[in-house]
Design an enzyme around this catalytic site. Sequence first.
Site, short mmCIF file in Angstrom:
data_model
loop_
_atom_site.label_atom_id
_atom_site.label_comp_id
_atom_site.label_asym_id
_atom_site.label_seq_id
_atom_site.Cartn_x
_atom_site.Cartn_y
_atom_site.Cartn_z
N THR A 176 24.50 43.46 28.52
CA THR A 176 25.21 44.23 29.54
C THR A 176 25.14 45.74 29.32
O THR A 176 25.13 46.19 28.18
CB THR A 176 26.67 43.75 29.47
N ARG A 204 29.26 31.15 37.83
CA ARG A 204 30.10 31.75 36.78
C ARG A 204 30.18 33.28 36.94
O ARG A 204 29.18 33.95 37.13
CB ARG A 204 29.52 31.41 35.41
N VAL A 205 31.38 33.81 36.88
CA VAL A 205 31.54 35.26 36.94
C VAL A 205 32.20 35.72 35.65
O VAL A 205 33.16 35.11 35.18
CB VAL A 205 32.43 35.66 38.15
N GLY A 206 31.66 36.77 35.06
CA GLY A 206 32.21 37.29 33.80
C GLY A 206 33.20 38.42 34.04
O GLY A 206 33.72 38.60 35.14
N ASP A 207 33.42 39.18 32.98
CA ASP A 207 34.41 40.26 33.05
C ASP A 207 33.87 41.54 33.69
O ASP A 207 34.64 42.35 34.19
CB ASP A 207 34.87 40.60 31.62
N THR A 227 31.69 45.09 26.86
CA THR A 227 30.58 44.14 26.71
C THR A 227 30.93 43.11 25.66
O THR A 227 31.57 43.42 24.64
CB THR A 227 29.27 44.85 26.31
N GLY A 228 30.53 41.87 25.90
CA GLY A 228 30.82 40.80 24.96
C GLY A 228 31.09 39.52 25.72
O GLY A 228 30.72 39.39 26.88
N GLY A 230 32.53 37.43 28.00
CA GLY A 230 33.34 37.80 29.16
C GLY A 230 34.61 37.00 29.34
O GLY A 230 35.64 37.55 29.75
N1 ASP Z 1 30.39 40.58 29.30
C1 ASP Z 1 29.23 39.99 29.89
C2 ASP Z 1 29.60 38.71 30.59
O1 ASP Z 1 30.36 37.95 30.04
C3 ASP Z 1 28.14 39.70 28.91
C4 ASP Z 1 27.75 40.82 27.96
O2 ASP Z 1 28.50 41.78 27.77
O3 ASP Z 1 26.65 40.76 27.40
O4 ASP Z 1 29.11 38.46 31.66
#
Ligand code: ASP
Length: 310
Positions: A176, A204-207, A227-228, A230
Amino acid sequence: MKKIAIAIHGGAGTLVKGMMTPEKENLYKAALESALQKGYWLLKSGVSAIEAVEASVKILEDSHLFNAGKGSVFTSEGKHEMDASIMDGKTLNAGAVSLVSGIKNPISLARDVMEKSEHVFLAAKGAMQFAKKLHYHLENEDYFYDELRYQQWQEIRGTEGFKLDHSGNKDSKFGTVGAVACDSLGNVAAGTSTGGMTNKQFGRVGDSPMIGAGNYANNKTCAVSCTGSGEYFIRGVIAYDLSCLMEYKNLSLQDAAEEVIQNRLLRIGGDGGLIAVDALGNIAMPFNTEGMYRACKTSDGTEEISIYKN
Ligand code: ASP
């Protein structure tokens, strides 16, 4: 003129140090550098934080090295579904899109949602319809194809698992992307863009597109891009929690950022990091993973481009 500042990230993860060659490291650093310098130059020439943030994120989206735009990971169905959001700390206006495909720069679509629609968040078909109305050109699947991403997907294809594109043993690809900036008027803004997680389930939806979870900006406190993993950032409402710690508990940017990443996120099992800037131009870039692609620059002489812990 007030202090100007910008920070960007290209994802956090558990990169094994030995896997990164000096050549690769240089490529990543060069990509970070060009996104950083573009945003900084814009701020210096007097443009708004929101403008600088969008410009920097676009450069990262256009690089195959990062999991956003061009370099987006594969979903469980072998597709690319991207999420992005942007927020203006001066007005608290925000725009977000999720589950979009074929869009070269999802961050620009998110900004268009903010500025050209009555809504904050458009998803899937609705977001695509909106893009069509604005005459967005759609890239075909080949534009988003990347051999390494494909191999990452093959490793867990057909399983229920999904993972950060940069977690694990084999690869040094982080994910990300995001940018936060403070302009010469003391306005802050944040933008985040992602392809999500490898082999993520359809829908699927992340953060990253969720205001308050993976992205937030408020002139009273700060601008944040996360980032991480989500799911944990959503449950911890991490970006907004950082802002709240500053607003209600008077914590400094650095203390609030460390608290959410090193304590609150870890406590619920989440890994990752964030970049944040406050309206005075202070910057924090904590992470609880092995590394985070990151860079920052301020008008009082700070400049950093790093991957691992210093
Ligand atoms: N935070 C992002 C998600 O979960 C992934 C990432 O940060 O690499 O979609």
